[in-house]
Design an enzyme around this catalytic site. Structure first.
Site, PDB file in Angstrom:
ATOM      1  N   GLU A 151       0.852  -1.180   0.000  1.00  0.00           N
ATOM      2  CA  GLU A 151       0.000   0.000   0.000  1.00  0.00           C
ATOM      3  C   GLU A 151       0.897   1.243   0.000  1.00  0.00           C
ATOM      4  O   GLU A 151       1.914   1.253   0.691  1.00  0.00           O
ATOM      5  CB  GLU A 151      -0.899   0.036   1.237  1.00  0.00           C
TER       6      GLU A 151
ATOM      7  N   GLU B 168      -2.230  -3.739   7.108  1.00  0.00           N
ATOM      8  CA  GLU B 168      -3.320  -4.703   7.257  1.00  0.00           C
ATOM      9  C   GLU B 168      -3.422  -5.751   6.160  1.00  0.00           C
ATOM     10  O   GLU B 168      -4.528  -6.069   5.709  1.00  0.00           O
ATOM     11  CB  GLU B 168      -4.640  -3.932   7.344  1.00  0.00           C
TER      12      GLU B 168
ATOM     13  N   GLU C 121      -5.438  -2.751  12.850  1.00  0.00           N
ATOM     14  CA  GLU C 121      -5.184  -3.581  11.671  1.00  0.00           C
ATOM     15  C   GLU C 121      -6.198  -4.714  11.567  1.00  0.00           C
ATOM     16  O   GLU C 121      -6.633  -5.068  10.467  1.00  0.00           O
ATOM     17  CB  GLU C 121      -3.747  -4.121  11.692  1.00  0.00           C
TER      18      GLU C 121
ATOM     19  N   HIS D 178      -9.322  -3.572  10.053  1.00  0.00           N
ATOM     20  CA  HIS D 178      -9.233  -3.477   8.591  1.00  0.00           C
ATOM     21  C   HIS D 178      -9.573  -4.787   7.881  1.00  0.00           C
ATOM     22  O   HIS D 178      -9.876  -4.773   6.690  1.00  0.00           O
ATOM     23  CB  HIS D 178      -7.794  -3.143   8.184  1.00  0.00           C
TER      24      HIS D 178
ATOM     25  N   GLU E 227      -9.253   4.164   6.708  1.00  0.00           N
ATOM     26  CA  GLU E 227      -8.416   4.576   7.838  1.00  0.00           C
ATOM     27  C   GLU E 227      -9.192   5.232   8.968  1.00  0.00           C
ATOM     28  O   GLU E 227      -8.889   5.018  10.137  1.00  0.00           O
ATOM     29  CB  GLU E 227      -7.274   5.474   7.353  1.00  0.00           C
TER      30      GLU E 227
HETATM   31  N1  BES Z   1      -2.886   0.985   6.001  1.00  0.00           N
HETATM   32  C1  BES Z   1      -2.098   1.587   7.003  1.00  0.00           C
HETATM   33  C2  BES Z   1      -0.614   1.568   6.705  1.00  0.00           C
HETATM   34  C3  BES Z   1      -0.227   2.442   5.552  1.00  0.00           C
HETATM   35  C4  BES Z   1      -0.253   3.800   5.693  1.00  0.00           C
HETATM   36  C5  BES Z   1       0.168   1.922   4.353  1.00  0.00           C
HETATM   37  C6  BES Z   1       0.086   4.606   4.618  1.00  0.00           C
HETATM   38  C7  BES Z   1       0.498   2.716   3.291  1.00  0.00           C
HETATM   39  C8  BES Z   1       0.449   4.077   3.420  1.00  0.00           C
HETATM   40  C9  BES Z   1      -2.313   0.929   8.360  1.00  0.00           C
HETATM   41  O1  BES Z   1      -3.564   0.382   8.558  1.00  0.00           O
HETATM   42  C10 BES Z   1      -2.191   2.022   9.354  1.00  0.00           C
HETATM   43  O2  BES Z   1      -3.059   2.839   9.419  1.00  0.00           O
HETATM   44  N2  BES Z   1      -1.094   2.033  10.107  1.00  0.00           N
HETATM   45  C11 BES Z   1      -0.807   3.084  11.035  1.00  0.00           C
HETATM   46  C12 BES Z   1      -0.919   2.598  12.440  1.00  0.00           C
HETATM   47  C13 BES Z   1      -2.310   2.759  12.932  1.00  0.00           C
HETATM   48  C14 BES Z   1      -2.514   2.158  14.264  1.00  0.00           C
HETATM   49  C15 BES Z   1      -2.724   4.200  12.985  1.00  0.00           C
HETATM   50  C16 BES Z   1       0.589   3.548  10.765  1.00  0.00           C
HETATM   51  O3  BES Z   1       1.306   2.860  10.062  1.00  0.00           O
HETATM   52  O4  BES Z   1       0.940   4.605  11.270  1.00  0.00           O
HETATM   53 ZN    ZN Z   2      -5.043   1.718   8.882  1.00  0.00          ZN
END
Ligand code: BES
Ligand code: ZN
Length: 824
Positions: free
Chosen positions: A119, A256, A290, A293, A312
């Site tokens: 992603e 996720e 996660e 998701h 998100e």
């Molecule tokens: N899908 C995101 C990770 C992501 C973010 C992938 C941007 C590609 C681009 C994942 O679900 C996520 O939101 N991760 C957060 C942690 C979350 C607990 C807020 C992160 O990586 O900061």
């Molecule tokens: Zn996320």
């Protein structure tokens, strides 16, 4: 042409950091074509064919727009076909696509693992594919690896054989229909825990060898989240197993991938006896986020990246609900006040954007992952939930997911389901929050027999924008626990003999500006407010100081009410506001400032006790730590510093158990006043830390030291590769907010700009911008603006916001610096 299935084989070579692969993509050709266009980036294409056809396909790799164009010598007839492509690539160090991550084993030997992170748009770096979220397909992955390596992917293993060439061939079960960005695989010397059976779903944690004893807490949190979320959605878990994988180098916090969630190590592996409340809460949050998701995002996916908030914001909202259910004593929704507040700060800028925002390029997709998507998004969902009621909200969400499973959806689909479930005009309310940027401030004015509510757009720098919202207001008379609802458009009048609380419960994404009489009355009633209402009162007041609507003295007066306040989140607001004030205090007023900080924070320490006692709950321990840090860093309180030194010496000498919250705060205090000796000992501890949390704590503390030469050393370590690239931008941002060294750090950053950008992973380069707000010194601010006028960024939106925030804090400095000694 639409793909329906990918049969993908990947052959990684960890030694040489290369991989080769082949894929057969089942496509359905609707009308005859002589050209096929899909995505690929940084891949060598070795062969292309249509299975069972003699057609010749000529590949043309268009690097610029990451496309692979295949031209056919004769048209491909309509009907089903198999498109076969052979390709090669390298395991990069950019933490995206199929990349390498390294760790040192118990003997100090370096080990390489191969990891994916797709992603938003990086699946195309690992295999040619139609890399768009609404082109869903099923996947069957085969990995060919050295026999002794551990492998994991989205689904369980269905075939595991040793081939004639001695290599091991592992085939994974066909996945559900899903987007390319959710595919994942990891190869390397890793270990997995025994699977825990969660009502039929095997749950494991995958980690570096030797770290098994750090998995218990996360396994329990994962099991809790899986059950809680399944029950909330009332839909079975969509995968066939769930692995949570700790990855040593990881750009984001976690990802996720269906059934194969990846994490930074410090967000998954933990010893609960040695971690702070905040660190453990973060772990429960991230795991819950996660897993949320798996349904919201994986089973049902947004159509396009403009709708990424559907993923998100929702996962964040569900994360908060799950953590709150898992550990109610932590008061998760109160702590979320801080995160929502930082989203309000961005949203109050002219450079804000609507939550739902057009995306055309990969860089633009990347930029969408910000506080507006996550925290404003989650906050407006919470505001809606509180307005329509949680049961109607839950039913609507379940209906939406069932209606769109294995497919894609847009905001309107969600609003429709919620409207049906609640009978409320959800779509027209939410359009005003999702499709326009900014937020309102609700003005409350006393009138005969009651109060009049009106709204205007809240802006930190007055740009005169005239946004209008349909505000789902909850309000109550101070003496009553029952709140009333109204939808505020132009104006609303409520009758009440008593003073009223607007934004009752504190879940609204708006500020409240009481007229003087009301403000006095609500401040008076402070003790009768709910925790989040008190949070909002303090935070709103601080916001109005920053916008110049009220003077600093109004905020300082409010602090007088906080004597009995014991909510750590509220003290966090106070601590960060005092830190902002600390930055603008001229030398002549320094003494007055310290005395004031002392008067604000030291009574807390006296009251809670300087040291932990049996029976302290988690929030008491957290608050004591906040008070120690603030007293030690803002007030330079001697006893706070001495005690911190004692604690830190004992930690570094391997002394017994310490209260983790207090220990973390003490590390921060010692660093703030740290000598070169301290610096060396902290570096040594960072490099040999006992737990991932300890490592992060000592690493970040290096950014808090007082001297330029120490900041220089941090730079040297970074550029020499002694600090993982994943941590570089955050570390620089932290140094930029350290008022003693930030001018020097900024100068250094400019000199080393190219080198720094070579190591910082592109996707998270924007984290560095976060520190800019603190460069409000008259010489610095103009220089910062000039620099960025001449230096490109792939995150222009984030930069514009951070630069505007810099102007906001400059304005605050300009208004409040003169005469500050008297106010203090
Ligand atoms: N899908 C995101 C990770 C992501 C973010 C992938 C941007 C590609 C681009 C994942 O679900 C996520 O939101 N991760 C957060 C942690 C979350 C607990 C807020 C992160 O990586 O900061
Ligand atoms: Zn996320």
């Amino acid at each position: 042409m639409v793909p329906s299935h990918y049969r993908l084989t990947i052959v990684p070579d960890l030694e040489s950091a290369r991989f080769s692969g082949s894929v057969v993509i089942d496509v359905d050709v609707v009308e005859p074509v002589d050209r096929i266009e899909l995505n690929a980036a940084e891949l060598e294409i070795d062969a292309v064919a249509v299975v069972g056809s003699g057609a010749t396909l000529t590949p043309d790799h268009e690097a610029e727009d990451q496309r692979l164009v295949l031209t056919l010598d004769e048209p491909l007839p309509a009907g089903p076909h198999g498109l076969h492509i052979e390709f090669r690539g390298i395991l990069n160090d950019q933490l995206r696509g199929f990349y390498r991550s390294r760790y040192r084993d118990a003997e100090g030997e370096e080990r390489t693992i191969g990891v994916t992170q797709f992603e938003a748009t990086d699946a195309r770096r690992a295999f040619p594919c139609w890399d768009e979220p609404d082109i869903k397909a099923t996947f069957s992955l085969t990995l060919v690896v050295e026999p002794d390596l551990f492998v994991v992917s989205n689904s369980s293993i269905v075939e595991d054989v040793i081939r004639e060439d001695g290599r091991r061939q592992v085939r994974f079960a066909e996945t559900m229909k899903m987007s390319t960005y959710l595919l994942a695989w990891i190869v390397g010397e890793l270990e997995a825990t025994e699977a825990v059976d969660v009502d039929g779903v095997p749950l494991r944690i995958v980690h570096e060898p030797g770290k098994g004893e750090l998995t218990g807490f996360s396994l329990a949190a994962g099991a809790f989240a899986l059950r809680y979320l399944r029950d909330y959605y009332a839909i079975p878990y969509p995968g066939d197993k769930l692995d949570l994988v700790a990855v040593p180098d990881f750009a984001w916090g976690a990802m996720e991938n269906l059934g194969c969630v990846t994490f930074r190590e410090n967000l998954l592996l933990v010893d609960p006896r040695r971690a702070t409340q905040r660190e453990m809460q973060r772990i429960v949050d991230v795991i819950a986020h996660e897993i949320a998701h798996m349904w919201f995002g994986d089973l049902v996916t947004m159509k396009w990246w403009n709708g990424i908030w559907l993923n998100e914001a929702f996962a964040t909202f569900m994360e908060l609900k799950t953590t709150d259910a898992c550990r109610p004593e932590w008061g998760r929704w109160i702590d979320f006040g801080t995160e929502a507040a930082s989203a309000r700060e961005i949203d109050a800028l002219a450079a804000t954007r609507p939550i739902d925002f057009p995306v055309a390029t990969p860089d633009e997709a990347n930029e969408m992952f910000d506080a507006l998507t996550y925290d404003k998004g989650a906050s407006v969902l919470r505001m809606l939930e509180q307005y329509v009621g949680d049961e109607a909200f839950r039913r609507g969400v379940g209906d939406y997911l069932r209606a769109h499973q294995y497919g894609n959806a847009e905001a309107v689909d969600l609003w429709e389901a919620l409207e049906k479930a609640s009978g409320e005009p959800v779509g027209s309310i939410m359009d005003t929050w999702i499709l326009q940027g900014g937020l309102p401030v609700v003005r409350v004015a006393k009138i005969e027999g009651g109060y009049r509510l009106t709204q205007r757009q809240f802006e930190l720098l007055d740009g005169g924008a005239g946004g209008r919202w349909i505000v789902p207001v909850l309000w109550r008379p101070v003496g009553s626990a029952d709140s009333h609802r109204l939808l505020l458009e132009e104006q609303a009048v409520v009758t009440s003999d008593e003073p009223i609380i607007v934004n009752a419960g504190g879940h609204g994404f708006y500020l409240v500006d009481y007229d003087d009489a009301c403000r006095a009355a609500t401040s008076e009633a402070y003790d009768r407010l709910a925790p989040l209402e008190r949070f909002m009162l303090v935070d709103d007041t601080w916001g109005l100081v920053l916008s110049g609507d009220v003077g600093l003295e109004v905020f300082l007066d409010l602090l007088e009410n906080l004597g009995d306040e014991r909510q750590p989140a509220i003290w966090d607001v106070v601590e960060s506001a005092m830190t902002e004030i600390d930055r603008i205090v001229p030398d002549a007023a320094r003494h007055a400032f310290k005395a004031r900080a002392d008067a604000v924070f030291t009574p807390l320490l006296v009251d809670l006790g300087w040291a932990p006692v049996d029976g302290d709950d988690d929030l008491v321990r957290k608050l004591r730590a906040t008070a120690l840090r603030a007293a030690g860093r803002l007030a330079d309180h001697d006893e706070a510093i001495d005690r911190s030194r004692t604690i830190v010496s004992s930690i570094l000498d391997g002394g017994g158990a310490h209260d983790p919250d207090l220990a973390a705060a003490a590390v921060g205090v010692v660093a703030w006043h740290g000598t070169d000796d301290d610096f060396d000992r902290f570096v040594e501890r960072f490099e040999n830390a006992a737990t991932p949390q300890d490592k992060v704590r000592f690493l970040y503390s290096l950014a808090a030291f007082p001297h330029e030469r120490q900041a220089d050393e941090v730079f040297r370590m970074m550029l020499a590769g002694r600090i993982r690239s994943q941590d570089a931008p955050g570390l620089i941002a932290t140094m930029l907010t350290n008022r003693r060294v930030n001018a020097a750090v900024w100068a250094k950053l400019k000199r080393r700009w190219d080198e720094v950008h070579e190591i910082v992973p592109e996707a998270i380069a924007k984290n560095l911008h976060r520190g800019l707000r603190a460069l409000t010194h008259p010489e610095s601010a103009d220089d910062v603006r000039q620099w960025f006028a001449q230096h490109e960024t792939s995150h222009p939106k984030s930069l514009a916001q951070r630069l505007e925030l810099l102007s906001v804090y400059e304005g605050f400095r300009g208004r409040e610096q003169g005469g500050i000694a008297e106010k203090l």
